[in-house]
Scaffold this motif. Structure first.
Motif: not given
Length: 376
Positions: A92, A127-128, A162, A174, A176, A236
């Motif tokens: 991610s 990104c996911g 991430s 995460s 992200r 993620d």
């Protein structure tokens, strides 16, 4: 029990393209996108940034079909990238790349996004993974969206990949979401009591010309604009394909479980978004390591316990949908830790071996390249 709900699956993943040797981000060459498009037809597309590529499975009847299609997509992207000295990574956030150096894709939609959202969208080097589950009608999708939101933090915790951003350990599992949540119309979905109520609310923005349709609503869970599905968007992206499939199976089973309750005139308790957001933050910050709040028990419980309880709830659904192995894998994911944990471990080992911080970050990218290919 009525069995009209198909619970079909669709999985979308976004990948970053890196130099196979250095681990640096690279823009997708025109030849790479052309080769992918030729081999994968409508299942691949560019993303907002030129270093990204997005894939989507076909409509899959079950997890076995989804596995075959996702494996084909991941393999094909990797093979096409290799011809240009590149490799995809399913993560991610890139561990050390600078978002300011990444040009966006020159398409009308993305040009409009930059115009509408300014500097916020330029930071979207993330990104996911999105999971679509087919449901029979709009009212069901809205009803289940309100109930399924409870489980979103659990899915985020299991998927966290991430921990690094621009060469720094963020302290989050995460990161992200801290980037994504700067966009408007993100986060947990509001609670709607009918599809008409949802349509009135979203229609206000459409009628005012603020958005052209509901594809510009980026909640963690939403009724898909294009498909008759409920779309889970909180995860993620998972470096390991089998982890991604377990999370997809979890979304599918939860939808069936909640539909079973609905069919029996029952439902999962709907908690205040304020409380669910606290679990969302804990998942974002800690991944699987510090547990989540069990609101019924009024206690913080280990994620291993929470996953065990969810597995018990959806056991019947996993059996009916043929994904018992994938659901069983969730226990291992909760126990062993996330991609974020593995990335930090690789970085720490490299530093202990005397490598510079830059070299340690590059070692993390090489680890991510290896994990992408692990289940292929």
């Amino acid at each position: 029990m009525t069995t009209t709900a198909p619970y079909t699956l669709g999985i979308e993943e976004e990948y970053l393209l890196v130099d196979r040797d250095s681990g640096d981000l690279r823009e997708a060459p025109e030849g790479l996108m052309a080769a992918c498009a030729d081999k994968l037809k409508g299942q691949v597309s560019p993303e907002f940034l030129q270093c990204q590529i997005e894939i989507g499975t076909r409509v899959c009847a079950d997890i076995a079909t989804a596995r075959a299609d996702l494996r084909h997509l991941r393999r094909t992207v990797a093979a096409c990238a290799a011809e240009h000295g590149l490799a995809p990574i399913a993560v991610s956030c890139h561990p050390f790349a600078d978002w300011k150096n990444q040009p966006h894709t020159d398409r009308d939609r993305y040009n409009q996004l930059e115009q509408d959202l300014g500097g916020v969208v330029r930071r979207m080097l993330i990104c996911g993974m999105h999971v679509h589950v087919g449901l029979p009608d709009d009212e069901t999708r809205i009803d289940l969206m309100g109930q399924m939101s409870y489980f979103l933090p659990h899915m985020l915790a299991l998927s966290a990949s991430s921990p690094f951003w621009q060469g720094q350990d963020t302290g989050l599992a995460s990161y992200r979401l801290t980037v994504f949540d700067n966009l408007p119309r993100t986060g947990l979905p509001p609670l709607f009591h009918s599809f008409a109520e949802y349509s009135r609310a979203t229609g206000t923005l459409i009628d005012l010309g603020l958005i052209e349709d509901t594809t510009k609503i980026w909640w963690d869970l939403r009724p898909s604009h294009r498909f008759p599905t409920l779309e889970t968007r909180i995860c993620d992206v998972s470096p390991r394909m089998e982890d991604a499939l377990s999370l997809a199976a979890l979304a599918q089973c939860l939808a069936r479980f909640l539909y079973r309750l609905r069919d029996k005139n029952q439902r999962w308790r709907v908690y205040e978004r304020f409380l669910i957001n606290e679990n969302r933050w804990r998942a974002q910050r800690y991944g699987t390591s510090e547990g989540l709040i069990d609101f019924g028990a009024r206690a913080i419980i280990p994620l291993t316990q929470a996953v065990a309880e969810i597995r018990e709830l959806i056991a019947e659904d996993a059996a009916a949908l043929g994904c018992e192995a994938e659901i069983a894998r969730l226990a291992h994911m909760a126990e062993a830790g996330t991609s974020a944990d593995r990335q930090r471990h690789v970085h720490a080992e490299a530093r202990e071996a005397g490598k510079t911080d830059e070299a340690a970050m590059r070692a993390v990218v090489q680890h991510l390249i290896e994990e992408y290919h692990l289940d292929l």
